[in-house]
Design a protein around this motif. Structure first.
Motif, PDB file in Angstrom:
ATOM      1  N   GLY A 155      13.475 -56.886 -33.492  1.00  9.21           N
ATOM      2  CA  GLY A 155      13.950 -57.802 -34.518  1.00  9.21           C
ATOM      3  C   GLY A 155      15.353 -57.457 -34.989  1.00  9.21           C
ATOM      4  N   LEU A 156      15.642 -56.138 -35.115  1.00 13.00           N
ATOM      5  CA  LEU A 156      16.983 -55.725 -35.524  1.00 13.00           C
ATOM      6  C   LEU A 156      18.009 -56.033 -34.439  1.00 13.00           C
ATOM      7  CD1 LEU A 156      16.149 -52.293 -37.199  1.00 13.00           C
ATOM      8  CD2 LEU A 156      16.677 -54.442 -38.334  1.00 13.00           C
ATOM      9  N   LEU A 157      17.652 -55.752 -33.174  1.00  9.87           N
ATOM     10  CA  LEU A 157      18.566 -56.050 -32.064  1.00  9.87           C
ATOM     11  C   LEU A 157      18.798 -57.552 -31.918  1.00  9.87           C
ATOM     12  CD1 LEU A 157      17.252 -53.536 -29.360  1.00  9.87           C
ATOM     13  CD2 LEU A 157      19.359 -53.354 -30.676  1.00  9.87           C
ATOM     14  N   LYS A 158      17.740 -58.337 -32.121  1.00  7.79           N
ATOM     15  CA  LYS A 158      17.869 -59.786 -32.027  1.00  7.79           C
ATOM     16  C   LYS A 158      18.760 -60.317 -33.135  1.00  7.79           C
ATOM     17  CE  LYS A 158      15.082 -63.991 -31.541  1.00  7.79           C
ATOM     18  NZ  LYS A 158      13.694 -64.536 -31.533  1.00  7.79           N
ATOM     19  N   TYR A 229       4.386 -64.510 -51.559  1.00 14.95           N
ATOM     20  CA  TYR A 229       4.777 -65.559 -50.611  1.00 14.95           C
ATOM     21  C   TYR A 229       5.849 -65.061 -49.639  1.00 14.95           C
ATOM     22  CZ  TYR A 229       6.738 -69.867 -48.729  1.00 14.95           C
ATOM     23  OH  TYR A 229       7.192 -70.836 -47.889  1.00 14.95           O
ATOM     24  N   SER A 230       6.951 -64.558 -50.152  1.00 16.56           N
ATOM     25  CA  SER A 230       8.065 -64.128 -49.297  1.00 16.56           C
ATOM     26  C   SER A 230       7.971 -62.666 -48.896  1.00 16.56           C
ATOM     27  CB  SER A 230       9.393 -64.364 -50.022  1.00 16.56           C
ATOM     28  OG  SER A 230       9.479 -63.557 -51.181  1.00 16.56           O
ATOM     29  N   ARG A 231       6.998 -61.912 -49.419  1.00 17.37           N
ATOM     30  CA  ARG A 231       6.830 -60.472 -49.183  1.00 17.37           C
ATOM     31  C   ARG A 231       8.027 -59.673 -49.689  1.00 17.37           C
ATOM     32  NH1 ARG A 231       3.229 -63.392 -47.351  1.00 17.37           N
ATOM     33  NH2 ARG A 231       1.731 -62.819 -45.728  1.00 17.37           N
ATOM     34  N   PRO A 341      12.970 -56.602 -40.371  1.00 15.47           N
ATOM     35  CA  PRO A 341      12.157 -57.765 -39.954  1.00 15.47           C
ATOM     36  C   PRO A 341      10.704 -57.591 -40.400  1.00 15.47           C
ATOM     37  CG  PRO A 341      13.391 -56.814 -38.105  1.00 15.47           C
ATOM     38  CD  PRO A 341      13.448 -55.821 -39.216  1.00 15.47           C
ATOM     39  N   HIS A 342      10.080 -58.687 -40.802  1.00 17.00           N
ATOM     40  CA  HIS A 342       8.679 -58.675 -41.242  1.00 17.00           C
ATOM     41  C   HIS A 342       7.856 -59.452 -40.229  1.00 17.00           C
ATOM     42  CE1 HIS A 342       5.194 -58.697 -43.824  1.00 17.00           C
ATOM     43  NE2 HIS A 342       5.846 -57.980 -44.726  1.00 17.00           N
ATOM     44  N   SER A 343       6.817 -58.815 -39.703  1.00 17.57           N
ATOM     45  CA  SER A 343       6.043 -59.419 -38.622  1.00 17.57           C
ATOM     46  C   SER A 343       5.352 -60.706 -39.058  1.00 17.57           C
ATOM     47  CB  SER A 343       4.999 -58.413 -38.110  1.00 17.57           C
ATOM     48  OG  SER A 343       4.132 -58.014 -39.153  1.00 17.57           O
ATOM     49  N   SER A 344       4.890 -60.793 -40.304  1.00 16.06           N
ATOM     50  CA  SER A 344       4.195 -61.988 -40.769  1.00 16.06           C
ATOM     51  C   SER A 344       5.152 -63.112 -41.152  1.00 16.06           C
ATOM     52  CB  SER A 344       3.315 -61.648 -41.972  1.00 16.06           C
ATOM     53  OG  SER A 344       4.093 -61.199 -43.058  1.00 16.06           O
ATOM     54  N   LEU A 345       6.459 -62.851 -41.132  1.00 23.48           N
ATOM     55  CA  LEU A 345       7.472 -63.861 -41.471  1.00 23.48           C
ATOM     56  C   LEU A 345       8.287 -64.242 -40.246  1.00 23.48           C
ATOM     57  CD1 LEU A 345       8.776 -62.344 -44.850  1.00 23.48           C
ATOM     58  CD2 LEU A 345       6.878 -63.932 -44.493  1.00 23.48           C
ATOM     59  N   ASP A 346       7.667 -64.192 -39.080  1.00 23.73           N
ATOM     60  CA  ASP A 346       8.350 -64.501 -37.820  1.00 23.73           C
ATOM     61  C   ASP A 346       9.531 -63.564 -37.605  1.00 23.73           C
ATOM     62  OD1 ASP A 346       8.734 -65.790 -35.440  1.00 23.73           O
ATOM     63  OD2 ASP A 346       9.918 -67.427 -36.289  1.00 23.73           O
ATOM     64  N   TYR A 347       9.344 -62.290 -38.019  1.00 22.85           N
ATOM     65  CA  TYR A 347      10.335 -61.229 -37.851  1.00 22.85           C
ATOM     66  C   TYR A 347      11.668 -61.571 -38.520  1.00 22.85           C
ATOM     67  CZ  TYR A 347       7.021 -59.050 -34.749  1.00 22.85           C
ATOM     68  OH  TYR A 347       5.896 -58.449 -34.247  1.00 22.85           O
ATOM     69  N   LEU A 348      11.553 -62.155 -39.711  1.00 21.15           N
ATOM     70  CA  LEU A 348      12.717 -62.390 -40.559  1.00 21.15           C
ATOM     71  C   LEU A 348      12.629 -61.483 -41.787  1.00 21.15           C
ATOM     72  CD1 LEU A 348      12.903 -66.297 -40.587  1.00 21.15           C
ATOM     73  CD2 LEU A 348      14.412 -64.742 -39.347  1.00 21.15           C
ATOM     74  N   PRO A 349      13.766 -61.060 -42.352  1.00 21.71           N
ATOM     75  CA  PRO A 349      13.726 -60.311 -43.616  1.00 21.71           C
ATOM     76  C   PRO A 349      13.192 -61.204 -44.735  1.00 21.71           C
ATOM     77  CG  PRO A 349      15.848 -60.054 -42.512  1.00 21.71           C
ATOM     78  CD  PRO A 349      15.117 -61.146 -41.786  1.00 21.71           C
ATOM     79  N   VAL A 351      14.191 -61.835 -47.821  1.00 25.67           N
ATOM     80  CA  VAL A 351      15.177 -62.656 -48.512  1.00 25.67           C
ATOM     81  C   VAL A 351      15.591 -63.845 -47.646  1.00 25.67           C
ATOM     82  CG1 VAL A 351      17.497 -62.679 -49.483  1.00 25.67           C
ATOM     83  CG2 VAL A 351      16.002 -60.728 -49.905  1.00 25.67           C
ATOM     84  N   GLU A 352      15.799 -63.610 -46.359  1.00 18.99           N
ATOM     85  CA  GLU A 352      16.171 -64.694 -45.455  1.00 18.99           C
ATOM     86  C   GLU A 352      15.054 -65.722 -45.342  1.00 18.99           C
ATOM     87  OE1 GLU A 352      18.996 -65.224 -44.199  1.00 18.99           O
ATOM     88  OE2 GLU A 352      18.512 -66.892 -42.867  1.00 18.99           O
ATOM     89  N   TYR A 353      13.801 -65.238 -45.317  1.00 16.04           N
ATOM     90  CA  TYR A 353      12.660 -66.147 -45.228  1.00 16.04           C
ATOM     91  C   TYR A 353      12.553 -67.010 -46.482  1.00 16.04           C
ATOM     92  CZ  TYR A 353       7.853 -67.781 -44.719  1.00 16.04           C
ATOM     93  OH  TYR A 353       6.732 -68.553 -44.625  1.00 16.04           O
ATOM     94  N   ALA A 354      12.800 -66.414 -47.643  1.00 16.96           N
ATOM     95  CA  ALA A 354      12.733 -67.166 -48.898  1.00 16.96           C
ATOM     96  C   ALA A 354      13.825 -68.238 -48.948  1.00 16.96           C
ATOM     97  CB  ALA A 354      12.860 -66.214 -50.083  1.00 16.96           C
ATOM     98  N   LYS A 355      15.011 -67.907 -48.419  1.00 13.05           N
ATOM     99  CA  LYS A 355      16.095 -68.900 -48.417  1.00 13.05           C
ATOM    100  C   LYS A 355      15.744 -70.068 -47.508  1.00 13.05           C
ATOM    101  CE  LYS A 355      19.860 -65.660 -49.402  1.00 13.05           C
ATOM    102  NZ  LYS A 355      21.117 -65.052 -48.869  1.00 13.05           N
ATOM    103  N   ARG A 356      15.196 -69.789 -46.342  1.00 10.53           N
ATOM    104  CA  ARG A 356      14.829 -70.874 -45.439  1.00 10.53           C
ATOM    105  C   ARG A 356      13.695 -71.719 -46.010  1.00 10.53           C
ATOM    106  NH1 ARG A 356      15.264 -68.676 -39.175  1.00 10.53           N
ATOM    107  NH2 ARG A 356      17.307 -67.672 -39.402  1.00 10.53           N
ATOM    108  N   ALA A 357      12.769 -71.080 -46.695  1.00  8.33           N
ATOM    109  CA  ALA A 357      11.660 -71.835 -47.297  1.00  8.33           C
ATOM    110  C   ALA A 357      12.160 -72.732 -48.416  1.00  8.33           C
ATOM    111  CB  ALA A 357      10.601 -70.876 -47.829  1.00  8.33           C
ATOM    112  N   ALA A 358      13.176 -72.265 -49.132  1.00  9.56           N
ATOM    113  CA  ALA A 358      13.716 -73.072 -50.232  1.00  9.56           C
ATOM    114  C   ALA A 358      14.487 -74.271 -49.691  1.00  9.56           C
ATOM    115  CB  ALA A 358      14.613 -72.224 -51.126  1.00  9.56           C
TER     116      ALA A 358
END
Length: 358
Positions: A155-158, A229-231, A341-349, A351-358
């Motif tokens: 996830g970090l390399l990606k 929600y966003s972990r 990266p968070h495995s349950s958030l499709d390997y997104l951090p 904060v990034e996951y919360a922004k996309r959800a918003a």
């Protein structure tokens, strides 16, 4: 709670470093940070645990050296003891075949036959692969985060745009021998209670305590507050003693920085069931949800976070002061929310996951 490593294991690690082992290799093998290793060395360097045991080890090493000298004098015994038992991979057999050709003046055919390697493999020259940059970065990340598995490193390399396929990352991960040993968890025999999943950030928080100790044995606690929600790690309170009034004041500070949650899940600890928390709930309108006693799985979000926090932060550092502990905890929280990266958030951090959800 005792630390994972005894004085004997610490001194053994220091001896390995004095013998020529790399600090990064020792830290990854033991699952610690380089700062912890240097703290160990500053305190335990020059000390011995048991002189009698050390003398026994020296005698054992002396016997091994005598046996190796006797094996060198006997060619047949050397081939049985050194080559066929110790050398197992083709890459390790090729230097043996070259040594037989140079030292004993044997032909290539005979040397390859004794070494157990084909002449084609012996003549093969390794070609430099185009993924040298990825290998180098992968080893740097594995050294920086010694408790991350290949999916987290991928996830970090990606995120840096170096890889796309995780199978490629796994192949490089195994070739570089960066695997991390994980403990097998016992399976739960009791049925789990249903847990509602929130549908938006700041809809529900969870909180729980984690305990650790300084190098002088003084205990301290960390209050972890996570958005279910966003972990995202909403906040962490590090102190020697945390009362219910401190918990209420800390939650009020978090609410001032972001939106107020509708509910906060916690266990039945005295800090959460205190009068201070009761009046705080009445004043703010935030509902306190208490799990059933002895059912930590009903607070699964923060329990999962506690395991990651202990494995990736507390177990890797050897804190000497409370200021040092707060500094390392703040660094880890920043990395966890914005980089990891968070495995349950499709390997997104988070904060990034919360922004996309918003």
């Amino acid at each position: 709670m005792k630390k994972r490593y005894s004085e004997e294991q610490i001194i053994k690690a220091i001896k390995q470093h004095e013998a020529g082992a790399k600090v990064d290799d020792i830290c990854r093998e033991m699952g610690i940070s380089s700062g912890t290793f240097y703290n160990w060395r500053s305190k335990y360097a020059g000390l011995e645990v048991n002189e009698a045991k050390r003398l026994k080890e020296l005698e054992s090493e002396n016997n091994k050296l005598k046996k190796m000298l006797a094996d060198k004098l006997l060619e047949v015994e050397a081939m049985k003891d050194v080559l066929f038992k110790k050398v197992v991979t083709p890459a390790a057999r090729k230097p043996v075949a070259r040594h037989l050709i140079d030292a004993f003046k044997l032909s290539e055919r005979v040397a390859c036959k004794l070494a157990g390697v084909s002449r084609t493999a012996f003549r093969y020259c390794h070609k430099t692969k185009p993924d040298s940059e990825v290998r180098s970065r992968l080893k740097e990340l594995a050294s920086q985060y010694p408790r991350y598995g290949y999916l987290m490193l991928h996830g970090l390399l990606k995120g840096e745009g170096l890889v796309v396929n995780r199978k490629h990352t796994y192949r490089l991960y195994t070739e570089e021998r960066l695997q991390v040993r994980t403990k097998k968890r016992k399976k739960l025999t009791r049925p789990r209670q249903p847990l509602e999943v929130p549908t938006a950030p700041d809809e529900r928080w969870s909180m729980d305590f984690v305990s650790d100790q300084l190098s002088n044995g003084r205990r301290f606690r960390v209050l972890n507050v996570v958005d279910d929600y966003s972990r995202e790690m909403v906040g962490q309170l590090v102190s020697v003693s945390i009362s219910g009034r401190q918990v209420a004041r800390f939650l009020s500070q978090l609410i001032d920085q972001r939106e107020k949650p509708a509910k906060v899940i916690c266990d039945n600890g005295t800090e959460f069931t205190s009068k201070a928390m009761f009046f705080w709930s009445k004043e703010t309108g935030v509902e306190l949800g208490f799990i059933q006693p002895g059912k930590p799985t009903q607070n699964a979000f923060v329990e999962s976070l506690n395991g990651k926090f202990r494995n990736e932060c507390l177990n890797q550092h050897w804190f000497r002061t409370m200021d040092e502990a707060r500094y390392e905890v703040d660094l880890w929280r920043e990395h966890y929310n914005n980089v990891r990266p968070h495995s349950s958030l499709d390997y997104l951090p988070p904060v990034e996951y919360a922004k996309r959800a918003a």
